[in-house]
Design a protein around this motif. Structure first.
Motif, PDB file in Angstrom:
ATOM      1  N   ASN A  22       0.671  -1.071  -0.021  1.00 20.16           N
ATOM      2  CA  ASN A  22      -0.009  -0.061   0.129  1.00 20.16           C
ATOM      3  C   ASN A  22       0.735   1.496   0.081  1.00 20.16           C
ATOM      4  N   ALA A  23       1.974   1.343   0.698  1.00 17.93           N
ATOM      5  CA  ALA A  23       2.760   2.428   0.774  1.00 17.93           C
ATOM      6  C   ALA A  23       3.236   2.479  -0.599  1.00 17.93           C
ATOM      7  N   ILE A  24       3.929   1.798  -1.315  1.00 23.56           N
ATOM      8  CA  ILE A  24       4.349   1.753  -2.705  1.00 23.56           C
ATOM      9  C   ILE A  24       3.324   2.633  -3.549  1.00 23.56           C
ATOM     10  N   PHE A  25       2.047   1.879  -3.324  1.00 26.80           N
ATOM     11  CA  PHE A  25       0.905   2.316  -4.228  1.00 26.80           C
ATOM     12  C   PHE A  25       0.799   3.741  -3.775  1.00 26.80           C
ATOM     13  N   LEU A  26       0.886   4.462  -2.729  1.00 26.76           N
ATOM     14  CA  LEU A  26       0.642   5.782  -2.344  1.00 26.76           C
ATOM     15  C   LEU A  26       1.743   6.484  -2.729  1.00 26.76           C
ATOM     16  N   ILE A  27       2.965   5.915  -2.541  1.00 24.97           N
ATOM     17  CA  ILE A  27       4.311   6.839  -3.239  1.00 24.97           C
ATOM     18  C   ILE A  27       3.668   7.013  -4.674  1.00 24.97           C
ATOM     19  N   LEU A  30       3.604  10.599  -6.925  1.00 20.11           N
ATOM     20  CA  LEU A  30       4.671  10.852  -7.978  1.00 20.11           C
ATOM     21  C   LEU A  30       3.734  11.099  -9.235  1.00 20.11           C
ATOM     22  N   GLU A  31       2.555  10.367  -9.178  1.00 24.05           N
ATOM     23  CA  GLU A  31       1.968  10.690 -10.358  1.00 24.05           C
ATOM     24  C   GLU A  31       1.415  12.327 -10.556  1.00 24.05           C
ATOM     25  N   GLN A  37       9.679  27.257 -10.522  1.00 24.40           N
ATOM     26  CA  GLN A  37       9.693  27.242  -9.116  1.00 24.40           C
ATOM     27  C   GLN A  37       8.231  27.228  -8.334  1.00 24.40           C
ATOM     28  N   HIS A  38       7.279  27.841  -9.255  1.00 20.81           N
ATOM     29  CA  HIS A  38       5.835  27.854  -8.638  1.00 20.81           C
ATOM     30  C   HIS A  38       5.653  26.350  -8.606  1.00 20.81           C
ATOM     31  N   ARG A  39       5.600  25.561  -9.633  1.00 21.69           N
ATOM     32  CA  ARG A  39       5.459  24.081  -9.801  1.00 21.69           C
ATOM     33  C   ARG A  39       6.011  23.386  -8.576  1.00 21.69           C
ATOM     34  N   ARG A  40       7.211  23.618  -8.462  1.00 17.81           N
ATOM     35  CA  ARG A  40       8.094  22.851  -7.449  1.00 17.81           C
ATOM     36  C   ARG A  40       7.350  23.094  -5.970  1.00 17.81           C
ATOM     37  N   ASP A  41       7.069  24.286  -5.495  1.00 20.05           N
ATOM     38  CA  ASP A  41       6.422  24.877  -4.376  1.00 20.05           C
ATOM     39  C   ASP A  41       5.092  23.842  -4.432  1.00 20.05           C
ATOM     40  N   PHE A  42       4.479  23.991  -5.332  1.00 20.48           N
ATOM     41  CA  PHE A  42       2.814  23.588  -5.439  1.00 20.48           C
ATOM     42  C   PHE A  42       3.029  22.065  -4.984  1.00 20.48           C
ATOM     43  N   PHE A  43       3.853  21.442  -5.440  1.00 19.45           N
ATOM     44  CA  PHE A  43       3.989  19.965  -4.906  1.00 19.45           C
ATOM     45  C   PHE A  43       4.760  19.546  -3.675  1.00 19.45           C
ATOM     46  N   ARG A  99       5.897  15.885  -2.255  1.00 24.59           N
ATOM     47  CA  ARG A  99       7.166  15.132  -2.143  1.00 24.59           C
ATOM     48  C   ARG A  99       7.611  15.007  -0.715  1.00 24.59           C
ATOM     49  N   ALA A 100       6.902  15.686   0.354  1.00 25.91           N
ATOM     50  CA  ALA A 100       7.267  15.354   1.693  1.00 25.91           C
ATOM     51  C   ALA A 100       6.713  14.000   2.092  1.00 25.91           C
ATOM     52  N   MET A 101       5.393  13.770   1.579  1.00 28.78           N
ATOM     53  CA  MET A 101       4.783  12.630   2.031  1.00 28.78           C
ATOM     54  C   MET A 101       5.272  11.366   1.339  1.00 28.78           C
ATOM     55  N   ALA A 102       5.761  11.644  -0.141  1.00 32.44           N
ATOM     56  CA  ALA A 102       6.266  10.418  -0.641  1.00 32.44           C
ATOM     57  C   ALA A 102       7.692  10.355   0.155  1.00 32.44           C
ATOM     58  N   SER A 103       8.647  11.030   0.552  1.00 29.54           N
ATOM     59  CA  SER A 103       9.612  10.697   1.165  1.00 29.54           C
ATOM     60  C   SER A 103       9.434  10.114   2.564  1.00 29.54           C
ATOM     61  N   ILE A 104       8.475  10.755   3.087  1.00 31.62           N
ATOM     62  CA  ILE A 104       8.227   9.975   4.568  1.00 31.62           C
ATOM     63  C   ILE A 104       7.849   8.559   4.313  1.00 31.62           C
ATOM     64  N   LEU A 105       6.884   8.196   3.133  1.00 28.11           N
ATOM     65  CA  LEU A 105       6.611   6.861   2.698  1.00 28.11           C
ATOM     66  C   LEU A 105       7.833   5.962   2.560  1.00 28.11           C
ATOM     67  N   VAL A 106       8.625   6.334   1.666  1.00 23.67           N
ATOM     68  CA  VAL A 106       9.907   5.688   1.417  1.00 23.67           C
ATOM     69  C   VAL A 106      10.523   5.516   2.604  1.00 23.67           C
ATOM     70  N   GLY A 107      10.779   6.603   3.629  1.00 19.47           N
ATOM     71  CA  GLY A 107      11.639   6.206   4.694  1.00 19.47           C
ATOM     72  C   GLY A 107      10.878   5.176   5.629  1.00 19.47           C
ATOM     73  N   VAL A 108       9.449   5.210   5.774  1.00 22.15           N
ATOM     74  CA  VAL A 108       8.754   3.909   6.629  1.00 22.15           C
ATOM     75  C   VAL A 108       9.099   2.602   6.062  1.00 22.15           C
ATOM     76  N   CYS A 109       8.992   2.681   4.778  1.00 23.57           N
ATOM     77  CA  CYS A 109       9.182   1.458   3.865  1.00 23.57           C
ATOM     78  C   CYS A 109      10.479   0.866   4.223  1.00 23.57           C
ATOM     79  N   ILE A 110      11.395   1.643   4.100  1.00 23.99           N
ATOM     80  CA  ILE A 110      12.849   1.074   4.384  1.00 23.99           C
ATOM     81  C   ILE A 110      13.042   0.739   5.847  1.00 23.99           C
ATOM     82  N   ALA A 111      12.555   1.516   6.873  1.00 21.82           N
ATOM     83  CA  ALA A 111      12.808   1.087   8.302  1.00 21.82           C
ATOM     84  C   ALA A 111      11.823  -0.143   8.497  1.00 21.82           C
ATOM     85  N   MET A 112      10.831  -0.667   7.738  1.00 23.49           N
ATOM     86  CA  MET A 112       9.963  -1.723   8.123  1.00 23.49           C
ATOM     87  C   MET A 112      10.890  -2.544   7.386  1.00 23.49           C
TER      88      MET A 112
END
Lengths: 434, 411
Positions: free
Chosen positions: B33-38, B42-43, B274-280, B284-297
């Motif tokens: 599920n986490a990979i799916f959320l990531i 990204l999409e 930069q407007h696009r980068r800020d918008f997402f 980006r933060a959520m995706a990196s948290i999910l990646v972190g949790v996957c690795i830790a798990m």
């Protein structure tokens, strides 16, 4: 006996350091992740006005046209100017206030500070006593100022510090929207979270710097910000908001007991019927009267990302705990010899069980301590995030105690099964095997 | 390899084996599920805007005090901005892609329709498409004489005059396909507000709408109207330039606007990139948290496998010695432990798949997520098989190193 068991526990833990370290690490990681997200959730779902929130209500009426009518649909989340003013002037609640947010250009008299836009709240007099705003200097305005569209302003203590060096600025002048406003009050410390009364400026937005009477803000064309929802051919143009078919204001009332709540509910229905008779409302009376906490829950102010992260962290904690159960089982079973000898020498099952649980609790305490450090680090990471609630993520005393309670509780739960199995090994069999 | 002896041994360690299976199952379920959320995040971040992102800069301003002549000054501002060297074109528009707020309206195919067919972003501003660089794929852009000032539109709307005239509009491909699937969109009519008809004169290939919340309802639903934007609060000056000139053009544009009228405040400025980068940034933060949790798990699960496998190896030291003494080779022992781990992981994965769908159902109900595509399951399974084999390798090698002579010793 407890001291002796604790000593035994430490000896036991030292025997296989690798396994012990692994268990402490697993618990610490699980606790660290869960407490980080739970603390964020705890901060975000707090009561913005403790002690007062129970008597604050948010009335809604439905002035929309019949064309898109679906029975049972939720009325608009805000009120139109006409309804807001009617309900305000009816004075059927103990206190009532109508408000909306905005951004106002502010020109400081000092040339050292560039003109900037200040976050503003346009409201009516009851706002201050109803929500219990503390005043450092001066006081709020009254009916006369609301009616007279007076050029007066109440400012936050932050703005007072910034512009006047924290001195008593009451009586001074502030240049807003190209006009002079007299400062009549300076607020004390007031930072309600969530920013419940005007979520359209952001649920956890920083607080307003200036408070201006709503009537004055309209007369001086101060820019309104927030959501404007229109129906029919209503257009949300800034100059037509008073007469257009749009909702854009928030209306709050204070109702002190259950009787006045049901009375007010009846009043809202009566008001809708009256407006229907006048031809303004076309729908059957469709009203809501939610208390503040109900309104916040209905609005889902807690961001879904924060909730999702909490579920994720709890799932992670469960995996860590199962892991710990397995490792603890391995650890206790390895000591079957020692336990067998102790049983043969007369220790009861209960005594062994207690001893093993104390060992598990010790692991939990160590895991909790490490987990606390990890969650402090985690909260620091959250504060670096871009989300608007990020700066609020701080540990408080209840969450600190909860960390240890959760860690020790979790490790005891993890320890019960392994300890139970370990102390049920028949001592004779163990001794014979050797 | 015969797996019967392995299963027999596992039966004697039912409890520990079940724990391991449960841990692997949970990890598998959460990771799928986490990979799916990531991937979902990204999409989101990959959305195509349809505008020349590398060539745009923008400035948002507000006047201090009231400026009744603000709409009229917009033309002078634009002319001055286009005079800056390096600027290819400039426009004043109501909103730009990747804004947080948005201006939307519901579209209906007939006047009697009760529910809107869809809600689309309403873009307007003179020369908007040309400056943004959005491509018209059918029909034409607006003619200069078709543009009307905002104040006139409001006036006409109040008098109810707009209902009786054809109002030209350009819609995005996505809107056209949704409203008239398989048909020619040009010349078709659609209604906004109470009774205002719009006639489609052009179709723009891609033009993303602002606001994350609105994008969830159809990221490419946009309509462009021939209305001149006045220089009011909230409107945006957009300038098109060569990518390398962006910083200088932005600086010059702000200086120019302030020189034309110092009585204003710059609210926001930057490049579209930069407007696009800020918008997402939240995605980006959520995706990196999910990646972190996957690795830790995965690490925790691997450590758990190492711990339990070591325990089993030391418990079976004696019987391993006996097997070695009876002729089993080192590789026999090694593959015994690897097969055992493979079996446990497989059982965990099977349970995990069911759990993964359970968690997905929960997410569908509470977070309005789509159904988990089946392809995520083999990914999660492969990951766990790999982790399991790597984790068991150490203890298995230690088991293989047990000398046969152990069989002759009593412990």
């Amino acid at each position: 006996m407890f001291g002796y068991y604790l000593d035994l526990a430490f000896r036991g833990l030292r025997r296989n350091r690798m396994l012990t370290a692994l268990m402490v690490l697993a618990i610490a990681l699980g606790i660290g992740a869960s407490m980080t997200t739970l603390t964020v959730l705890h901060v975000l779902s707090g009561d913005p006005l403790p002690g007062r929130s129970a008597s604050i209500y948010y009335p809604q009426v439905d002035p929309q046209d019949i064309s898109k009518y679906v029975p049972g649909a939720e009325p608009p989340e805000q009120v139109a100017w006409i309804d807001g003013m009617n309900l305000l002037n009816a004075k059927r609640a103990t206190r009532q206030a109508l408000m909306t947010g905005g951004m106002v250009p502010l020109q400081p008299t000092q040339s050292s500070i560039d003109p900037f836009r200040a976050m503003a709240l346009f409201t009516t007099k009851d706002f201050f006593p109803m929500f219990g705003l503390p005043f450092k200097y001066g006081n709020a305005w009254g009916d006369a100022e609301d009616a007279g569209k007076a050029h007066i302003v109440v400012i936050s203590s932050d703005l007072n510090d910034k512009l006047f060096g924290g001195k008593n600025s009451v009586g001074g002048t502030l240049r807003l929207q190209g006009a002079d406003f007299r400062i009549i009050g300076v607020l004390g410390d007031w930072h309600p979270n969530p920013h419940f009364y005007d979520p359209y400026m952001g649920n956890y937005a920083s607080d307003e710097d200036i408070f201006v009477p709503l009537t004055t803000s309209r007369a001086t064309h101060m820019g309104h910000e927030g959501s404007v929802d229109c129906w029919g051919n209503g257009n949300g143009g800034p100059e037509d908001l008073e007469r257009s078919q749009c909702v854009w204001l928030q209306f709050w009332v204070q109702l002190d007991d259950a009787a006045s709540v049901s009375e007010y509910q009846a009043f809202l229905v009566h008001y809708s019927e009256e407006q229907h008779a006048l031809g303004r409302f076309t729908r059957a009376p469709n009203v809501r009267l939610r208390s503040m906490m109900q309104w916040l829950a209905f609005q889902k102010v807690v961001p879904s990302d924060a909730r999702l992260q909490t579920w994720l962290a709890l799932g992670f904690l469960v995996v860590c705990l199962i892991n710990t159960v397995g490792l603890m089982l391995a650890k206790f079973m390895r000591r079957a010899n020692e336990l067998g000898v102790r049983r043969a020498l007369g220790a009861s099952r209960r005594a062994l069980f207690a001893q093993l649980l104390i060992e598990a609790g010790t692991i939990g305490f160590a895991g909790g301590a490490l987990g606390l450090l990890l969650s402090l680090f985690g909260l620091w990471c959250v504060r670096q995030q871009p989300a608007e609630y990020a700066p609020l993520a701080h540990m408080d005393t209840p969450m600190l105690l909860a960390t240890f309670a959760l860690a020790i509780g979790a490790s005891l739960v993890a320890g019960v099964l392994p300890a139970w199995r370990a102390c049920h090994i028949p001592p004779a069999l163990q001794l014979k095997a050797n | 390899m015969d797996i019967r002896p392995i299963l027999m041994t596992l039966r004697r360690h039912k409890f520990t084996a079940c724990l391991l299976i449960l841990e692997i199952a949970l990890t598998c379920a959460i990771i799928c599920n986490a990979i799916f959320l990531i991937d979902q995040r990204l999409e989101n971040m990959r959305v195509v805007s349809g505008v020349a992102e590398q060539e745009l800069v923008y400035v948002k301003t507000a006047y201090i005090g009231n400026r009744p002549d603000a709409p009229a000054r917009a033309a002078a501002d634009i002319a001055a901005l286009e005079g800056i060297s390096g600027v290819k074109a400039a426009a004043l528009i109501d909103q730009i892609p990747f804004d947080y707020g948005s201006d939307n309206a519901g579209l209906r195919l007939t006047l009697s329709q009760r529910e809107d067919s869809l809600s689309a972003a309403m873009y307007h501003g003179e020369n908007l498409l040309r400056v943004l660089g959005a491509q018209i794929v059918e029909g034409r852009d607006f003619r200069p004489e078709e543009y009307v000032p905002m104040s006139k539109v409001v006036e006409a709307l109040d008098k109810g005059e707009l209902g009786n005239q054809p109002n030209p509009a350009i819609v995005s491909r996505a809107v056209a396909d949704r409203l008239w699937p398989g048909q020619e969109a040009l010349g078709k009519q659609v209604y906004i507000g109470q009774d205002v008809p719009l006639t489609v004169v052009g179709v723009v290939g891609t033009l993303v709408r602002p606001s994350e919340m609105q994008m969830a309802k159809g990221a490419q639903y946009s309509v462009v109207l021939p209305i001149q934007e006045g220089s009011a609060e909230g409107s945006v000056y957009v300038l098109r330039t060569a990518p390398k000139d962006r910083d200088e053009v932005l600086k010059a544009a702000v200086a120019k606007l302030m020189a034309l009228d110092p009585n204003r405040i710059v609210l926001e400025k930057g490049t579209m990139e930069q407007h696009r980068r800020d918008f997402f940034q939240n995605d980006r933060a959520m995706a990196s948290i999910l990646v972190g949790v996957c690795i830790a798990m995965l690490i925790i699960t691997a450590l758990g496998i190492v711990g339990l496998a070591s325990f089993w190896v030391s418990q079976r030291n004696h019987s391993i010695g006996v097997r070695r003494a009876l002729g089993a080779t080192r590789s026999n022992i090694l593959s015994y432990f690897q097969t055992e781990n493979f079996l446990l992981t497989t059982m965990g994965i099977v349970v995990g798949m069911v759990l993964a769908y359970g968690i997905n159902l929960f997410l569908i109900v509470h977070y309005e997520l789509p159904r988990l595509p089946v392809m995520y399951l083999p990914v999660g399974a492969a990951l766990l098989w790999l982790i399991g084999q790597c984790a068991v390798l150490g203890p298995a090698m230690r088991a293989a190193a047990v000398p046969p002579v152990v069989a002759t010793r009593s412990v």
